[in-house]
Design an enzyme around this catalytic site. Structure first.
Site, short mmCIF file in Angstrom:
data_model
loop_
_atom_site.label_atom_id
_atom_site.label_comp_id
_atom_site.label_asym_id
_atom_site.label_seq_id
_atom_site.Cartn_x
_atom_site.Cartn_y
_atom_site.Cartn_z
N ASP A 10 -5.07 0.19 -2.18
CA ASP A 10 -4.91 1.37 -3.03
C ASP A 10 -3.59 1.29 -3.79
O ASP A 10 -2.57 0.86 -3.26
CB ASP A 10 -4.93 2.62 -2.14
CG ASP A 10 -4.81 3.90 -2.95
OD1 ASP A 10 -5.77 4.24 -3.66
OD2 ASP A 10 -3.74 4.56 -2.86
N GLU A 63 -6.67 -2.15 -6.61
CA GLU A 63 -6.92 -1.12 -7.61
C GLU A 63 -5.78 -1.13 -8.63
O GLU A 63 -4.68 -0.67 -8.35
CB GLU A 63 -7.00 0.25 -6.94
CG GLU A 63 -7.24 1.38 -7.93
CD GLU A 63 -6.84 2.73 -7.37
OE1 GLU A 63 -7.51 3.72 -7.70
OE2 GLU A 63 -5.83 2.82 -6.62
#
Length: 466
Positions: free
Chosen positions: A217, A244
């Site tokens: 993340d 990401e």
């Protein structure tokens, strides 16, 4: 179920070796309880998924979905979505049916707890007291470490300050993600020796439990030094790792050139294919055309297939007001799924959420997407076509038609009127006098002459298998 053909893509680089993987579809079970994933293990396998991406496994509190992305402690799995015991049971249940677990990991920051205390000690005195008072419970939920001591202190964070320039790597990677109204932001971890050692122990502990992949993340907010220090060759060996890095487009877009391209150039990881997503959104817009999907990688509008996680929606898009403009029309989203599950290239990710009514802004639109008949049939097509070459037969503003070997044909019509597409079947080596059956509608197509016309109904996809 159609036979699954596992064509392995070997990714070996100087920095380490990522395990051999086929481009099997990932179910993003967003905000699902671990016990719920375990209970649906058989259904998940029967639907054709080979991996499930689950919520961050760590200590976090608060019922809101975003609270899962605010770590209090890496050493313990305990949140409203489950504990370590639930997590292990889930891994075992999925393993029995041939499905792997990918863990969402949050390594850039810790929880914003400035509303209740001024120090930067994590997990904090209240949590440490709870560890002590319920020691027998937490002994079962511990991944590693000494729970009588704090994990991090003020020395383990960058100085406070909010990101102001989103195109400056230094600003984005060394300052905080902040909200409005005086929010002091998420405390940004400094990759010193102690922090890195604890994050490695955390990832290794998840790996030892049977996790087979990591979604990183907010990796856009981590320096390359930090990424290199944490994701050592031994950590990523045998794992599927993808980050990401949110961009607005492909090559030439500032966010791509400054953040995503360096990430891919300096790691062996895969990444969300935001360039392709931007291309898909434009192709399905009023002014765009499906000819943009003819070969998007050729002009930098899609990632190399072996490094790409493809999607039509991510969890941030419906759940963060700043991204909601990217939500596609429901029919267009279905047609886009037919494209990413029909094409050759990329590992498709299917988003399906479990949100409380108070947080669900879309009345359960994505709650059961993962198991809808149409989705299951598209995944069956994807699984059956793995390893078969893709050739585009035709593209224009309204339509896209391509084949997978001689065994599969995909046609998509985004427009409001039926479209006819005629192709030279000798040129493209399509089989005559055999039935091609559309897995979505059951309609059959048989080629009996050199020039064959495919009729594509309005706002419809066809996924023919021989």
């Amino acid at each position: 179920m159609k036979a699954v053909v596992n064509i392995l893509i070997i990714l070996s680089f100087t920095f380490g070796v990522i395990r051999s993987v086929s481009a099997d579809t990932i179910l993003h079970a967003f905000n699902w309880k671990y016990s719920e994933v375990a209970a649906k293990a058989n259904q998940i396998a029967q639907a054709g998924y080979k991996q499930v991406l689950v919520a961050p496994a760590m200590k976090s509190s608060g019922d809101q979905w975003w609270a899962r992305y605010q770590p209090q402690d890496y050493r313990v799995i305990d949140s409203p979505l489950g504990n370590k015991e639930d997590f292990v049971n889930m891994i075992q249940a999925l393993k029995k049916v041939g499905v792997e677990v990918y863990a969402d990991v949050v390594l850039n920051h810790m929880a914003n707890e400035s509303w209740k205390r001024s120090d930067l000690n994590y997990p904090g005195t209240d949590v440490l007291a709870d560890y002590k008072n319920r020691s027998s419970y937490y002994a079962k939920q511990t991944l590693f470490g000494d729970l009588s001591q704090e994990l991090f202190s003020a020395n383990d964070f960058h100085p406070a300050g909010c990101i102001t320039d989103w195109n400056d790597p230094g600003n984005v990677q060394y300052w905080r993600l902040c909200g409005g109204n005086g929010d002091t932001g998420l405390p940004d971890l400094d990759p010193n020796n102690w922090v890195v050692s604890q994050q490695r122990l955390y990832l290794q502990a998840l790996k030892d439990l049977g996790v087979k992949g990591f979604r990183i993340d907010a990796v856009k907010h981590m320096s390359q030094y930090q990424i290199d220090q944490i994701f050592t060759p031994s950590i990523i060996s045998g794992m599927y790792v993808f980050g990401e890095v949110i961009t607005s487009g492909g090559k030439g877009d500032v966010s791509y050139d400054v953040f995503l391209a360096p990430y891919l150039n300096n790691t062996t990881h895969a990444a969300y294919d935001f360039p392709l997503f931007a291309t898909i959104r434009d192709a399905f817009s009023i002014n765009g055309g499906l000819n943009e999907l003819h070969d998007p990688q050729a002009y930098g509008a899609a990632l190399e297939g072996s490094r790409a996680v493809t999607f039509t929606i991510t969890h941030d898009i419906p759940n963060n007001d700043g991204f909601r403009y990217q939500i596609m029309d429901p029919t267009d989203e279905t047609l886009a799924y037919a494209y990413i599950l029909g094409r050759d290239g990329g590992t498709p990710l299917v988003y399906s959420d479990e949100l409380p009514a108070s947080e669900d802004k879309d009345n359960g639109r994505w709650k059961n997407v993962w198991d809808k008949t149409q989705m299951v049939e598209m995944i069956a097509f994807h699984n059956a076509m793995q390893g078969k070459a893709m050739t585009v037969l035709h593209s224009d503003h309204c339509t896209l038609l391509f084949k997978r070997g001689k065994q599969g044909i995909v046609g998509i019509n985004k427009c409001g009127d039926a479209q006819n597409v005629t192709v030279d079947t000798n040129q493209y080596e399509l089989n005559w006098y055999v039935d091609y059956k559309d897995v979505l509608s059951g309609a059959k197509e048989q080629i009996t002459s050199r020039y064959h016309t495919f009729n594509l109904p309005a706002r419809t996809a066809r996924m023919y298998m021989m």
